[in-house]
Design a protein around this motif. Sequence first.
Motif, PDB file in Angstrom:
ATOM      1  N   LEU A 236       6.452  32.436 -25.706  1.00 23.25           N
ATOM      2  CA  LEU A 236       5.463  33.111 -24.858  1.00 23.25           C
ATOM      3  C   LEU A 236       5.507  32.583 -23.428  1.00 23.25           C
ATOM      4  O   LEU A 236       5.365  33.338 -22.470  1.00 23.25           O
ATOM      5  N   THR A 237       5.702  31.275 -23.295  1.00 19.00           N
ATOM      6  CA  THR A 237       5.782  30.692 -21.962  1.00 19.00           C
ATOM      7  C   THR A 237       6.952  31.280 -21.183  1.00 19.00           C
ATOM      8  O   THR A 237       6.846  31.578 -19.994  1.00 19.00           O
ATOM      9  N   ASP A 238       8.090  31.442 -21.864  1.00 20.40           N
ATOM     10  CA  ASP A 238       9.272  32.000 -21.198  1.00 20.40           C
ATOM     11  C   ASP A 238       9.120  33.489 -20.923  1.00 20.40           C
ATOM     12  O   ASP A 238       9.462  33.972 -19.848  1.00 20.40           O
ATOM     13  N   VAL A 239       8.621  34.239 -21.905  1.00 18.98           N
ATOM     14  CA  VAL A 239       8.506  35.685 -21.746  1.00 18.98           C
ATOM     15  C   VAL A 239       7.500  36.033 -20.661  1.00 18.98           C
ATOM     16  O   VAL A 239       7.723  36.920 -19.832  1.00 18.98           O
ATOM     17  N   PHE A 240       6.378  35.323 -20.656  1.00 17.58           N
ATOM     18  CA  PHE A 240       5.303  35.701 -19.746  1.00 17.58           C
ATOM     19  C   PHE A 240       5.294  34.871 -18.462  1.00 17.58           C
ATOM     20  O   PHE A 240       4.254  34.576 -17.901  1.00 17.58           O
ATOM     21  N   SER A 241       6.465  34.495 -17.997  1.00 14.94           N
ATOM     22  CA  SER A 241       6.566  33.888 -16.674  1.00 14.94           C
ATOM     23  C   SER A 241       6.161  34.920 -15.624  1.00 14.94           C
ATOM     24  O   SER A 241       6.302  36.132 -15.831  1.00 14.94           O
ATOM     25  N   ASP A 242       5.658  34.440 -14.500  1.00 14.37           N
ATOM     26  CA  ASP A 242       5.290  35.363 -13.428  1.00 14.37           C
ATOM     27  C   ASP A 242       6.535  36.056 -12.893  1.00 14.37           C
ATOM     28  O   ASP A 242       7.562  35.423 -12.650  1.00 14.37           O
ATOM     29  N   ILE A 243       6.441  37.369 -12.717  1.00 15.28           N
ATOM     30  CA  ILE A 243       7.556  38.166 -12.216  1.00 15.28           C
ATOM     31  C   ILE A 243       7.279  38.563 -10.777  1.00 15.28           C
ATOM     32  O   ILE A 243       6.252  39.174 -10.483  1.00 15.28           O
ATOM     33  N   ASN A 244       8.189  38.208  -9.886  1.00 15.26           N
ATOM     34  CA  ASN A 244       8.083  38.572  -8.479  1.00 15.26           C
ATOM     35  C   ASN A 244       9.293  39.438  -8.138  1.00 15.26           C
ATOM     36  O   ASN A 244      10.408  38.935  -8.012  1.00 15.26           O
ATOM     37  N   ILE A 250      15.019  37.371 -11.518  1.00 14.35           N
ATOM     38  CA  ILE A 250      13.821  37.247 -12.339  1.00 14.35           C
ATOM     39  C   ILE A 250      14.205  36.484 -13.601  1.00 14.35           C
ATOM     40  O   ILE A 250      15.109  36.889 -14.325  1.00 14.35           O
ATOM     41  N   ARG A 251      13.519  35.359 -13.851  1.00 13.40           N
ATOM     42  CA  ARG A 251      13.848  34.518 -14.995  1.00 13.40           C
ATOM     43  C   ARG A 251      12.957  34.863 -16.191  1.00 13.40           C
ATOM     44  O   ARG A 251      11.736  34.820 -16.100  1.00 13.40           O
ATOM     45  N   LEU A 252      13.601  35.231 -17.308  1.00 11.84           N
ATOM     46  CA  LEU A 252      12.889  35.511 -18.544  1.00 11.84           C
ATOM     47  C   LEU A 252      13.721  34.987 -19.708  1.00 11.84           C
ATOM     48  O   LEU A 252      14.912  35.275 -19.801  1.00 11.84           O
ATOM     49  N   SER A 259      16.580  41.585  -9.953  1.00  5.96           N
ATOM     50  CA  SER A 259      15.433  42.364  -9.496  1.00  5.96           C
ATOM     51  C   SER A 259      15.899  43.710  -8.959  1.00  5.96           C
ATOM     52  O   SER A 259      16.957  43.796  -8.338  1.00  5.96           O
ATOM     53  N   PRO A 260      15.134  44.781  -9.169  1.00 11.09           N
ATOM     54  CA  PRO A 260      15.537  46.095  -8.646  1.00 11.09           C
ATOM     55  C   PRO A 260      15.566  46.169  -7.129  1.00 11.09           C
ATOM     56  O   PRO A 260      16.131  47.110  -6.571  1.00 11.09           O
ATOM     57  N   ILE A 261      14.981  45.160  -6.445  1.00  8.37           N
ATOM     58  CA  ILE A 261      15.092  45.109  -4.986  1.00  8.37           C
ATOM     59  C   ILE A 261      15.711  43.772  -4.559  1.00  8.37           C
ATOM     60  O   ILE A 261      15.474  43.302  -3.456  1.00  8.37           O
ATOM     61  N   GLY A 262      16.514  43.168  -5.445  1.00  8.73           N
ATOM     62  CA  GLY A 262      17.220  41.940  -5.111  1.00  8.73           C
ATOM     63  C   GLY A 262      18.394  42.193  -4.188  1.00  8.73           C
ATOM     64  O   GLY A 262      18.838  43.337  -4.007  1.00  8.73           O
ATOM     65  N   ARG A 263      18.937  41.119  -3.622  1.00 10.79           N
ATOM     66  CA  ARG A 263      20.047  41.261  -2.670  1.00 10.79           C
ATOM     67  C   ARG A 263      21.281  41.898  -3.307  1.00 10.79           C
ATOM     68  O   ARG A 263      22.036  42.608  -2.652  1.00 10.79           O
ATOM     69  N   GLY A 264      21.504  41.637  -4.584  1.00 11.93           N
ATOM     70  CA  GLY A 264      22.674  42.201  -5.246  1.00 11.93           C
ATOM     71  C   GLY A 264      22.382  43.457  -6.042  1.00 11.93           C
ATOM     72  O   GLY A 264      23.231  43.916  -6.816  1.00 11.93           O
ATOM     73  N   ALA A 265      21.196  44.035  -5.837  1.00  8.56           N
ATOM     74  CA  ALA A 265      20.766  45.159  -6.669  1.00  8.56           C
ATOM     75  C   ALA A 265      21.601  46.423  -6.455  1.00  8.56           C
ATOM     76  O   ALA A 265      21.811  47.207  -7.380  1.00  8.56           O
TER      77      ALA A 265
END
Length: 370
Positions: A236-244, A250-252, A259-265
């Motif tokens: 749960l700690t890993d799954v529910f990390s804050d997503i920015n 994004i680490r999960l 990320s859909p707006i990441g530099r490599g997206a």
Amino acid sequence: MKQRYTIYVLFLLSLFVSISTSAQIKGVITDSLTNEPLMYITVQYEGKGVGGISNANGEYQVENRKGWDELTFSAIGYITKKVKLKPGTRTLNVKLQPDDILLSEVVVKPKKEKYSRKNNPAVEFMKKVIENKKALKLEENDYYQYQKYEKMKMSLNDVTPDKMEKGIYKKFSFFKDQVEVSPKTSKMILPISIKETASKTIFRKNPKSEKTIIEGMNSTGIEEFFNTGDMLGTILTDVFSDINIYDDDIRLLQRRFVSPIGRGAISFYKYYLMDTLMVDKQECVHLTFVPQNPQDFGFTGHLYVVKDSTYAVKKCTMNLPKKTGVNFVENLDVVQQFEQLPDGNWVLTDDDMTVELHFVKGIQGLEVQR
């Protein structure tokens, strides 16, 4: 029970941790036409289960073991390249050649298509979103603070009428009165734990400091499952990390998602312009996105971007493709909404996540809502 939890934790760690005492091969992967570094390129010894992924600078690092003499470099949109290794190789820079290939769409379009980033209005629009994202990150401010209310609800998942007539459900008939319909999945669920937390976060940019103060906490049900010392708590700690989504990665669950707006997206996702519509009285451009390869660690979903010079994200929905194969996770959905403050800053105001977890075949799964 404690002994069993210890075994679970050791088992979980064995899934995520690998130990290597071998020598390393390092290098940089670039585009053969533009010479730009390529991120998220898969580097592996085929059939060995060992490899790595290039970072934002195109850099990679993999083990070098005796008898393993060929590395494979691959990514959707580029021709797969196999390189024979010479004895003693420690540095290996590689250029990949772009490849326009035919792909089948898994979310947006039902038939095969030839997707091209060149002269694509959706891609050009997303380039502007990515270019402007740094100015919209809350962390660009010297100071800020916010208050947050969080509610996490854990339920037994997919509680069918047939199951209610068996085992523990039959013994405790009052469970039937507690069963409800999940608003996210429409499955029947039995809530077993609810945890509420009120907190305040204070941030300073320079020197960097971030502190979260718990102002209140309340829990009902089997609250001990949320403790991070057991298997479920760790997950749960890993799954529910804050997503920015303004971060590049994004680490999960010990994984790195783009990320859909990441530099490599742009090279990782396919984007489609859908429509222009109003979201909370603001005109927004609606786009959908899907990974080039559904088995890559990326999301499918929707972006609603404000139609003005800020290119701010007003709303974002993301889900995890089933073929991604993340341990224990059958389904994951995220909905985030943003608002603009009077001073011009854009902030996250609503962050809803629903995850369906399944650990062992034949054992009741869980649905967790945050």
